[in-house]
Design a protein around this motif. Sequence first.
Motif, PDB file in Angstrom:
ATOM      1  N   TYR A  99       3.180   8.067 -40.239  1.00 45.74           N
ATOM      2  CA  TYR A  99       3.531   6.656 -39.603  1.00 45.74           C
ATOM      3  C   TYR A  99       2.590   6.166 -38.419  1.00 45.74           C
ATOM      4  O   TYR A  99       2.554   7.147 -37.410  1.00 45.74           O
ATOM      5  CB  TYR A  99       4.669   6.151 -39.219  1.00 45.74           C
ATOM      6  CG  TYR A  99       6.121   6.263 -40.538  1.00 45.74           C
ATOM      7  CD1 TYR A  99       5.604   5.202 -41.378  1.00 45.74           C
ATOM      8  CD2 TYR A  99       6.833   7.117 -40.658  1.00 45.74           C
ATOM      9  CE1 TYR A  99       6.648   4.905 -42.220  1.00 45.74           C
ATOM     10  CE2 TYR A  99       7.638   6.908 -41.850  1.00 45.74           C
ATOM     11  CZ  TYR A  99       7.809   6.067 -42.492  1.00 45.74           C
ATOM     12  OH  TYR A  99       8.472   5.615 -43.690  1.00 45.74           O
ATOM     13  N   GLU A 159       5.697  -5.651 -34.686  1.00 43.17           N
ATOM     14  CA  GLU A 159       6.299  -6.102 -33.502  1.00 43.17           C
ATOM     15  C   GLU A 159       7.156  -7.430 -33.690  1.00 43.17           C
ATOM     16  O   GLU A 159       8.146  -7.734 -33.027  1.00 43.17           O
ATOM     17  CB  GLU A 159       5.052  -6.467 -32.421  1.00 43.17           C
ATOM     18  CG  GLU A 159       4.610  -5.170 -31.714  1.00 43.17           C
ATOM     19  CD  GLU A 159       3.472  -4.452 -32.720  1.00 43.17           C
ATOM     20  OE1 GLU A 159       3.443  -4.855 -33.606  1.00 43.17           O
ATOM     21  OE2 GLU A 159       3.070  -3.461 -31.957  1.00 43.17           O
ATOM     22  N   GLY A 186       0.934  -5.378 -28.102  1.00 45.84           N
ATOM     23  CA  GLY A 186       0.602  -5.527 -26.686  1.00 45.84           C
ATOM     24  C   GLY A 186      -0.496  -4.647 -26.318  1.00 45.84           C
ATOM     25  O   GLY A 186      -0.954  -4.652 -25.164  1.00 45.84           O
TER      26      GLY A 186
END
Length: 260
Positions: A107, A134, A142
């Motif tokens: 992942y 997100e 971010g």
Amino acid sequence: MEYKNIIVDFEEGISIITINRPKSLNALNIETLNELECALYQLKVDNRTQVLIITGAGEKAFVAGADITTFPTLTPDGAREFVDLGQRVMDTIESFPVPVIAAVNGYALGGGTELAIACDMIYASDNAFFGLPEVTLGIIPGFGGTQRLQRLIGRHLAKELVFTGEKIDAYKAKEIGLVNNVFPQAELMTRVKEIARMIMKRGPLAIRAAKRSMVFGMDHDLRTANEIEKLCFITLFGTEDQKEGARAFLEKRPPQFKGK
Ligand code: CAA
């Protein structure tokens, strides 16, 4: 510095940083990002690394993103501090003086995809997944994800991944140009090291110059970027390696580069 969350190995010109928090699927917390920043600085100063490989510990995850356990109490000030650090680490990887390869062994979600796309090349195991989930947490990427991904795979595909938060597998990632190649998991590190060794046979100053030209040129218009390329090109003609490369070709023998 002693590291708790990463492992740094060095073998014959290749440095390997392994994010080592397998119980949290190698999620990036502040401590891990600080250690990464420190390790990158040390490797840069040490100057022996010709190729850097970044991977994750275990067989399940490369990095499952930023560490979500800290999010419930994070304030805007805390979020700024976190994201400043994360972006600094990604920028340091992107501008690291030698090629950085992501060996994505599972992942790579959120900050994991962002870490991978800050690298110069990405090789994935057949069980890898990429994605920017997100928005499923009520936030946005971010660590540069909204910016680097659209520059890499185009705006529409990047927006689909950012807006839906859906994961894609390694083969789909290769199809859309996110990943260089996909290997069976057991072969991933061997194959990535083979690629690293191929790069290491080339002129080391040329590799650094090529990376500098491509990374710094990318942010500029074509004329300015070509000027950066020109300066990098010209500088190499003052090196011994350039003379050796040309001589070796003309003498029909392999070059003996010295990095000078
Ligand atoms: N942060 C903290 N812990 C995490 C984590 C993360 N990002 N991802 C997984 N873990 C932890 C789980 O909480 C779990 O811990 P426990 O055993 O203590 O319960 C352990 O790792 C194993 O995870 P799962 O049980 O969930 O494993 P799974 O096989 O069922 O699912 C997964 C794997 C699909 C990767 C799933 O763990 C998942 O969706 N993780 C979160 C992915 C994510 O949303 N990443 C984005 C984070 S935000 C971000 O990255 C912001 C940014 O841009 C910087």
